[in-house]
Design an enzyme around this catalytic site. Structure first.
Site, PDB file in Angstrom:
ATOM      1  N   SER A 183       0.846  -1.189   0.000  1.00  0.00           N
ATOM      2  CA  SER A 183       0.000   0.000   0.000  1.00  0.00           C
ATOM      3  C   SER A 183       0.889   1.251   0.000  1.00  0.00           C
ATOM      4  O   SER A 183       1.671   1.434  -0.933  1.00  0.00           O
ATOM      5  CB  SER A 183      -0.975  -0.035   1.173  1.00  0.00           C
ATOM      6  N   ASP A 273      -9.269  -4.520  -5.993  1.00  0.00           N
ATOM      7  CA  ASP A 273      -8.826  -3.440  -5.102  1.00  0.00           C
ATOM      8  C   ASP A 273      -9.603  -2.155  -5.388  1.00  0.00           C
ATOM      9  O   ASP A 273      -9.493  -1.573  -6.468  1.00  0.00           O
ATOM     10  CB  ASP A 273      -7.321  -3.202  -5.308  1.00  0.00           C
ATOM     11  N   HIS A 302      -7.760  -4.897  -1.470  1.00  0.00           N
ATOM     12  CA  HIS A 302      -6.695  -4.281  -0.674  1.00  0.00           C
ATOM     13  C   HIS A 302      -6.684  -4.964   0.687  1.00  0.00           C
ATOM     14  O   HIS A 302      -7.192  -4.444   1.687  1.00  0.00           O
ATOM     15  CB  HIS A 302      -6.978  -2.779  -0.543  1.00  0.00           C
TER      16      HIS A 302
END
Length: 319
Positions: A183, A273, A302
């Site tokens: 991330s 995601d 995610h």
């Protein structure tokens, strides 16, 4: 195959839509020169946490604009000298994490340096000093000031400076320094490998901070990207400065730094995601000219990607 974005074949061709500033390369060359002019004044403070297999230190160094940056440093006891090192980067708003999750690398004979991003959840200093909004979000910190004052400019430079510090340690093999994160950490892994091109390998998991305009146009300026919408609502409600704002964000858009990477790259992406849309990640991946490999998780977003940590370790072990 489930879709929240483009089909995979389109993703593999996508080149991004966020504008690239005309002076982008000069901007980053100037930034790197500023970083190299800083005396880092590196300090090691033994931690209360120690193990029979590894020595643990709080590492401090001075970054650009005088901020004192903190990282956790884990050095394996009895390892061959010199040995590899891994620099680790955490997710947005977080910190370097616990000592124990660095021990897997130490068990392999790797030193580990895990950085706290300035102004987030760890012990690094945020010296501030910018004009404009500081209420919410690091993407927009400094957006109303000179581009050289964007906060993520400084954070990107911190990653490269830390990798350079790792390469200068007598116990570390300067030709085997690796970078990893997910991330925001995945974004900082790209920044680190781009701004310190001696980084040998980089493993990036669903990287953040790529192709801001695409995220906005997908109506996904929420969660980690919420501050984009917040900025427009407070400071440009009619979007009269939209082009200017996205172009300025282009200075800290990692798709435009990706072609500076010289080491090998492993990228892991979840096609579901909705936090960091796949197309934004592919905008960066498709610009990497160094050796690269892609691992796609069709049904994941995610979140934890099963086997991703194992794939990263295996990637680093294959010299």
């Amino acid at each position: 195959m489930p879709l929240v974005d483009m089909p995979l074949e389109k993703l593999k061709e996508y080149q991004g839509i966020n504008p690239r500033p005309a002076d982008f390369d000069a901007y980053w060359d100037r930034a790197i020169a500023e970083m190299r002019a800083v005396d880092p004044q590196v300090e090691f403070v033994p931690s209360e946490f120690q193990t029979p297999q590894a020595e643990c230190f709080d590492l401090y160094f001075t970054g650009v604009r005088g901020a004192r940056i903190h990282a956790k440093y884990v050095r394996p006891r009895g390892a061959a000298v010199p040995h590899p090192a891994v620099v680790l980067f955490h997710g947005y708003t977080g910190n370097a994490g616990d000592w124990n999750d660095k021990l897997a690398y130490a068990s392999l004979g790797y030193s580990v340096l895990a950085m706290d991003c300035r102004g987030q959840g760890g012990s690094s200093e945020d010296v501030g000093g910018v004009k404009g909004n500081t209420h919410q979000g690091h993407i927009i910190r400094g957006l109303d000031d000179h581009p050289d004052n964007l906060l993520f400019r400084h954070i990107f430079l911190d990653t490269a400076q830390l990798a350079g510090i790792a390469m200068g340690l007598p116990e570390v093999d300067s030709e085997r320094v690796y970078a990893h994160g997910g991330s925001q950490g995945g974004a900082l892994t790209i920044a680190c490998a781009a701004l310190e091109p001696r980084v040998k390998k980089a493993s990036t998991v669903f990287p953040f901070l790529c192709d801001y305009k695409r995220t906005y146009e997908m109506d996904l300026a929420k969660d980690a990207y919420q501050e984009l919408r917040t900025y427009f609502r407070h400071f440009d409600p009619l979007h009269e400065r939209e082009d200017e704002i996205f172009e300025k964000l282009g200075y800290i858009d990692l798709q435009f730094l990706a072609n500076r990477i010289r080491g090998d790259v492993l990228m892991l992406v979840g096609l579901m995601d909705t936090i960091c849309p796949p197309s934004t990640q592919f905008a960066a991946y498709n610009k990497i000219t160094a050796p690269k490999q892609l691992v796609v998780y069709p049904d994941f977003g995610h979140e934890h990607l099963p086997g991703s940590a194992d794939k990263t370790i295996q990637f680093f072990l294959k010299d």
